[in-house]
Design an enzyme around this catalytic site. Sequence first.
Site, PDB file in Angstrom:
ATOM      1  N   LYS A 244       2.579  -2.574   6.617  1.00 47.38           N
ATOM      2  CA  LYS A 244       2.783  -2.308   5.077  1.00 47.38           C
ATOM      3  C   LYS A 244       4.317  -1.643   4.780  1.00 47.38           C
ATOM      4  O   LYS A 244       4.895  -1.899   3.879  1.00 47.38           O
ATOM      5  CB  LYS A 244       1.839  -1.196   4.395  1.00 47.38           C
ATOM      6  CG  LYS A 244       0.223  -1.761   4.448  1.00 47.38           C
ATOM      7  CD  LYS A 244       0.249  -3.141   3.887  1.00 47.38           C
ATOM      8  CE  LYS A 244      -1.210  -3.499   3.624  1.00 47.38           C
ATOM      9  NZ  LYS A 244      -1.390  -4.681   2.793  1.00 47.38           N
TER      10      LYS A 244
ATOM     11  N   SER B 222       0.821  -1.183  -0.003  1.00 48.02           N
ATOM     12  CA  SER B 222      -0.054  -0.024  -0.170  1.00 48.02           C
ATOM     13  C   SER B 222       1.027   1.349   0.003  1.00 48.02           C
ATOM     14  O   SER B 222       2.047   1.347   0.515  1.00 48.02           O
ATOM     15  CB  SER B 222      -0.996  -0.139   1.347  1.00 48.02           C
ATOM     16  OG  SER B 222      -1.496   1.390   1.437  1.00 48.02           O
TER      17      SER B 222
ATOM     18  N   TYR C 271      -1.347  -0.446  10.850  1.00 46.51           N
ATOM     19  CA  TYR C 271      -1.566  -0.621   9.458  1.00 46.51           C
ATOM     20  C   TYR C 271      -0.131  -0.079   8.631  1.00 46.51           C
ATOM     21  O   TYR C 271       0.461  -0.868   7.794  1.00 46.51           O
ATOM     22  CB  TYR C 271      -2.674   0.137   8.688  1.00 46.51           C
ATOM     23  CG  TYR C 271      -2.979  -0.222   7.438  1.00 46.51           C
ATOM     24  CD1 TYR C 271      -3.459  -1.610   6.927  1.00 46.51           C
ATOM     25  CD2 TYR C 271      -2.836   0.651   6.294  1.00 46.51           C
ATOM     26  CE1 TYR C 271      -3.637  -1.827   5.767  1.00 46.51           C
ATOM     27  CE2 TYR C 271      -3.159   0.145   5.054  1.00 46.51           C
ATOM     28  CZ  TYR C 271      -3.529  -0.910   4.559  1.00 46.51           C
ATOM     29  OH  TYR C 271      -3.827  -1.186   3.603  1.00 46.51           O
TER      30      TYR C 271
END
Length: 237
Positions: A155, A138, A151
């Site tokens: 990533k 991402s 998150y």
Amino acid sequence: MKKTAYITGGSKGIGLGIAEALLKDGVNVAITARTQNDLNEAEKHLKTIGDAEVLVIKSDVRNLADEENAIQQVVDKWGQLDYCIANAGVGKFSSIDEMSEEDWNAVIDINVTGVFNTVKSAIPALKKSKGYIFTIASLAGTNYFEKGAAYNASKFAIVGFSQAIMLDLRSYDIKVTTIMPGSVATYFNGHTPTAADAWKIQPEDIGQMVVDLVHMNPRTLPSKVEVRPAVPPSARK
């Protein structure tokens, strides 16, 4: 002989978009998910696309044995594995002072350990086929943001992991690319796509990118690809 692909989290969103694109390209496709109902619905849809075969497998990427078993099912059915797409992921977003241990573990276990389990399980078959690994990271793997501690960490980890294994595996003629999308119109984090999401990257766009990459001259490897909406609402005048 048709190429074969294995896609985790393939029943919805980006995973499903990649499965659709590969089937249209004549590739046999196996998808996984943790929920059998999701797999059944995806299988009905995917079997209407092209003339390649579809295999659905219930697997939890957090479990190495599950992934080893899933890869073995692919090899048993088609005799080979050419493309491995580690796509399964989850998002939990909150300020660090409010984040629970459960949410942190869920994100790291699925987004990081899950990718390790998928890739580790696929390597023996990919060595034989001189195959291709895709990890779906991402833009959150390079751009940190508020309430994104878990998150972002996951990533950033996947980007680093992918670039390192690219160096580990290139002597076997295994290619590794990590794709880093920005806003994508999917069901991620409980969102339901609507017409208002037309400005976002669509799952089929990522699918087309994977197809384009596997057809690129093998002497060339785009090892890290950032993808973003061309004109997000904030850029419109």
